[in-house]
Write a protein that holds these residues in place. Structure first.
Motif, short mmCIF file in Angstrom:
data_model
loop_
_atom_site.label_atom_id
_atom_site.label_comp_id
_atom_site.label_asym_id
_atom_site.label_seq_id
_atom_site.Cartn_x
_atom_site.Cartn_y
_atom_site.Cartn_z
N GLU A 75 0.34 -1.25 0.46
CA GLU A 75 -0.34 -0.30 0.39
C GLU A 75 1.19 1.27 0.09
O GLU A 75 0.11 2.17 -0.81
N LEU A 76 2.03 1.68 0.93
CA LEU A 76 3.01 2.39 1.09
C LEU A 76 3.73 2.84 -0.87
O LEU A 76 3.30 3.79 -1.73
N ASN B 70 14.65 -0.46 8.05
CA ASN B 70 14.58 -0.29 6.15
C ASN B 70 14.29 -0.28 5.33
O ASN B 70 14.32 0.41 4.36
N GLU B 71 13.17 -1.12 5.17
CA GLU B 71 12.77 -1.60 4.05
C GLU B 71 11.26 -1.07 3.79
O GLU B 71 11.75 -0.10 2.31
N ILE B 72 11.01 -0.01 4.54
CA ILE B 72 10.01 1.17 5.13
C ILE B 72 10.89 1.99 4.72
O ILE B 72 9.72 2.57 3.86
N LEU B 73 11.90 2.04 5.33
CA LEU B 73 11.95 3.19 4.82
C LEU B 73 12.74 3.46 3.80
O LEU B 73 12.39 4.61 2.10
N GLU B 74 13.27 2.74 2.54
CA GLU B 74 13.14 2.82 1.12
C GLU B 74 12.25 3.04 0.20
O GLU B 74 12.47 3.88 -0.78
N ILE B 75 11.28 2.48 0.63
CA ILE B 75 10.13 2.97 0.05
C ILE B 75 9.36 4.71 0.16
O ILE B 75 9.09 4.60 -0.65
N LEU B 76 9.63 4.63 1.38
CA LEU B 76 9.37 6.50 1.94
C LEU B 76 10.66 6.90 0.66
O LEU B 76 9.59 8.04 0.55
N LYS B 77 11.69 6.93 0.30
CA LYS B 77 12.19 7.96 0.09
C LYS B 77 12.23 7.02 -1.52
O LYS B 77 12.31 9.06 -2.24
N GLN B 78 11.59 6.94 -1.75
CA GLN B 78 11.18 6.81 -3.65
C GLN B 78 10.10 7.79 -3.38
O GLN B 78 9.66 8.12 -4.43
N LYS B 79 8.56 7.56 -2.29
CA LYS B 79 7.80 8.16 -2.56
C LYS B 79 8.09 9.61 -2.45
O LYS B 79 7.40 10.43 -2.82
N VAL B 80 8.75 10.23 -1.61
CA VAL B 80 9.50 11.69 -1.21
C VAL B 80 10.29 12.07 -2.66
O VAL B 80 9.67 13.00 -3.21
N VAL C 187 -6.55 4.77 2.97
CA VAL C 187 -6.20 3.61 3.12
C VAL C 187 -5.09 4.13 4.84
O VAL C 187 -5.20 4.76 4.53
N ALA C 188 -5.79 3.21 5.80
CA ALA C 188 -5.17 2.83 7.23
C ALA C 188 -5.18 1.52 7.48
O ALA C 188 -5.65 0.50 7.21
#
Length: 508
Positions: A164-165, A186-196, A259-260
């Motif tokens: 969902e992220l 770390n895996e979540i953070l990689e997704i967040l970097k991409q989304k930024v 989504v939550a």
């Protein structure tokens, strides 16, 4: 590099702890110093202690807190009065309460707006007592035509969260008690970097105590440099203050207001069994799709506004309402905080206990409750309700486990069935009542969660997903050992120790 960062983190945290211990030692030194001044001070404190005790009795607080404070004050007047004054007489409390009242009233206006929309759609017709309480008194709307998905254990939540992220288009809000570097984060953070990099607004809140030895000191600055807005909730300072008791224990992710996720799962490796601390970690979360997801954005933005002193336009984050093809009953997100004198989390649990007619199933990592909730659970069982409670077989806190086990005997005598999860530690916070209503959230059955922390949860009514939760409960029972009354026997010393711990349970 990691070793050096850990050493800096360790030194910083140790310095804070030492400063706190020095304050306690200084107060203790003053109190045990033997001279005429101290004798006179002792007399003054004894008189003041009696006056304070009378005031405590008249306060609108839980009886457990009253008994604990009165005991400390009357038995140890110098120590007890000193600490009571330190922990309750702070000049900034009124300011904080006033600030939160403003934010809550602001959010309530938006919830009233949703209630009016629901009334026009005849969503308001559901008359279950708990739903009425949350809607009319706590101001949390009901939602229909929503989709929900129960996720347990943490590994399933993790995979669903990442999917969902990756779909986020406008914003991601994340609010967690614990974030720790490792596989999960770390895996979540990689997704967040991409989304930024794609222009998605990302905001993160983490609790400073929850991450006390989990994250580097300046982790907020590190995330800011990545383009992620980050705030630390209630920064831990080396000053004795009751405000340090109020922690952000919520676990929320909101994606585009559509989504939550919420539940018991923090962002650390033990929650997905990548790290084995206490055997298998059994936890749960729920995914909400639809209009109800925006309610979690509203809950998040209130804390964000409180921390940053900004004035948020909540409607900027409300997506266009979309029709969900299939209806999954009613969904009602809710939140609790220690600033509004309304124990929402406890009242939701009480409503579910008191309304149960046939079955009441509970999972909780801790079982440290006051007489109101204890009496309600016992009475439900005496009224013929099949009450089953699952607690951990392995505990993260030894003293807390002793207090939890101290409740077993009187519950079993009332007909309640107690089970301990044998594969490890169960961290789920779930109530299921009569197969018609369930709640999944962050609120433990202990004094800290029920009365001191910022918490949240989701109520499901007439939802098909309740069957999934019930199946998981039954499956978990197969990995449990039922506790019998003979298992509750204890020696005189252990019984004495437990009595002391039960007395101080409200302050744990």
């Amino acid at each position: 590099m990691k070793k050096r960062r850990f050493i800096r983190l360790f030194r910083h945290r140790v310095n804070i702890i030492l400063l706190l211990l020095l304050q306690i030692a200084f107060i203790a030194f003053l109190l045990i110093t033997s001279n005429r001044i101290m004798y006179a001070l002792n007399t003054v404190m004894t008189i003041l202690g009696a006056i304070i005790s009378l005031r405590i009795i008249s306060n609108d607080e839980k009886s457990g807190y009253k008994i604990t404070w009165i005991f400390i004050i009357l038995i140890f007047p110098l120590f007890g009065v000193s600490f009571y004054l330190i922990f309750t007489s702070q000049i900034n409390r009124k300011k904080i309460f006033k600030k939160y009242d403003y934010i809550k009233r602001k959010a309530d206006k938006y919830n009233e707006m949703i209630n009016k929309e629901n009334k026009s759609k005849k969503i308001d017709c559901f008359n279950y007592g708990n739903a009425i309480y949350l809607k009319n008194h706590a101001k949390f709307p009901l939602f229909l035509n929503q989709a929900s998905k129960y996720l347990s254990p943490g590994e399933l939540f993790f995979e669903e969260l990442k999917l969902e992220l990756q779909k986020a288009e406008k914003y991601i809000f994340m609010e967690y008690f614990i974030i720790q570097e490792g596989k999960m984060w770390n895996e979540i953070l990689e997704i967040l970097k991409q989304k930024v990099s794609e222009g998605v607004k990302i905001r993160i809140i983490y609790d400073d105590i929850g991450c006390f030895l989990k994250l580097p000191i300046n982790y907020k600055k590190y995330l800011n440099k990545l383009g992620i807005e980050c705030e630390v909730f209630n920064k831990f300072r080396p000053i004795l203050t009751t405000q340090q008791n109020n922690r952000d224990h919520r676990k929320i992710t909101v994606i585009d207001g559509k989504v939550a996720f919420t539940g018991g799962i923090n962002l650390a490796d033990e929650y997905i069994n990548e790290k084995n601390l206490y055997g298998h970690w059994k936890d749960s979360a729920i995914k909400i799709v639809g209009d109800a997801a925006w309610e979690y954005a509203l809950i998040f933005l209130q804390i964000w506004e409180m921390i940053t002193n900004c004035d948020e336009d909540y409607l900027l984050y409300r997506p266009e309402q979309e029709k969900i093809k299939t209806s999954d009953g009613f969904i009602q997100p809710y939140a609790d905080n220690p600033k509004d004198h309304e124990n929402v989390g406890e009242n939701v649990y009480l409503n579910m206990v008191n309304s149960a007619k046939k079955t009441l199933y509970i999972t909780t990592p801790y079982l440290i409750i006051d007489n109101t909730l204890l009496s309600s659970i016992k009475l439900a069982s005496k009224n013929g309700v099949d009450v089953k409670i699952i607690t951990p077989g392995k505990y993260d806190k030894k003293l807390v486990s002793l207090v939890t086990k101290s409740y077993y005997s009187e519950l079993i005598k009332a007909g309640v069935k107690i089970y301990e999860y044998q594969k490890g530690f169960i961290h789920s916070k779930i109530f299921i009542s009569d197969k018609d209503i369930a709640t999944i959230g962050t609120t433990n059955l202990d004094f800290r969660s029920l009365y001191l922390h910022f918490e949240c949860g989701t109520c499901l009514y007439k939802s098909e997903e309740i069957k999934t939760i019930k199946k998981d409960f039954d499956k978990t029972l197969a990995d449990c050992r039922e506790i019998e009354i003979k298992d509750c026997k204890k020696g005189k010393f252990k019984a004495f120790l437990i009595s002391i711990l039960r007395l101080f349970a409200p302050l744990m």
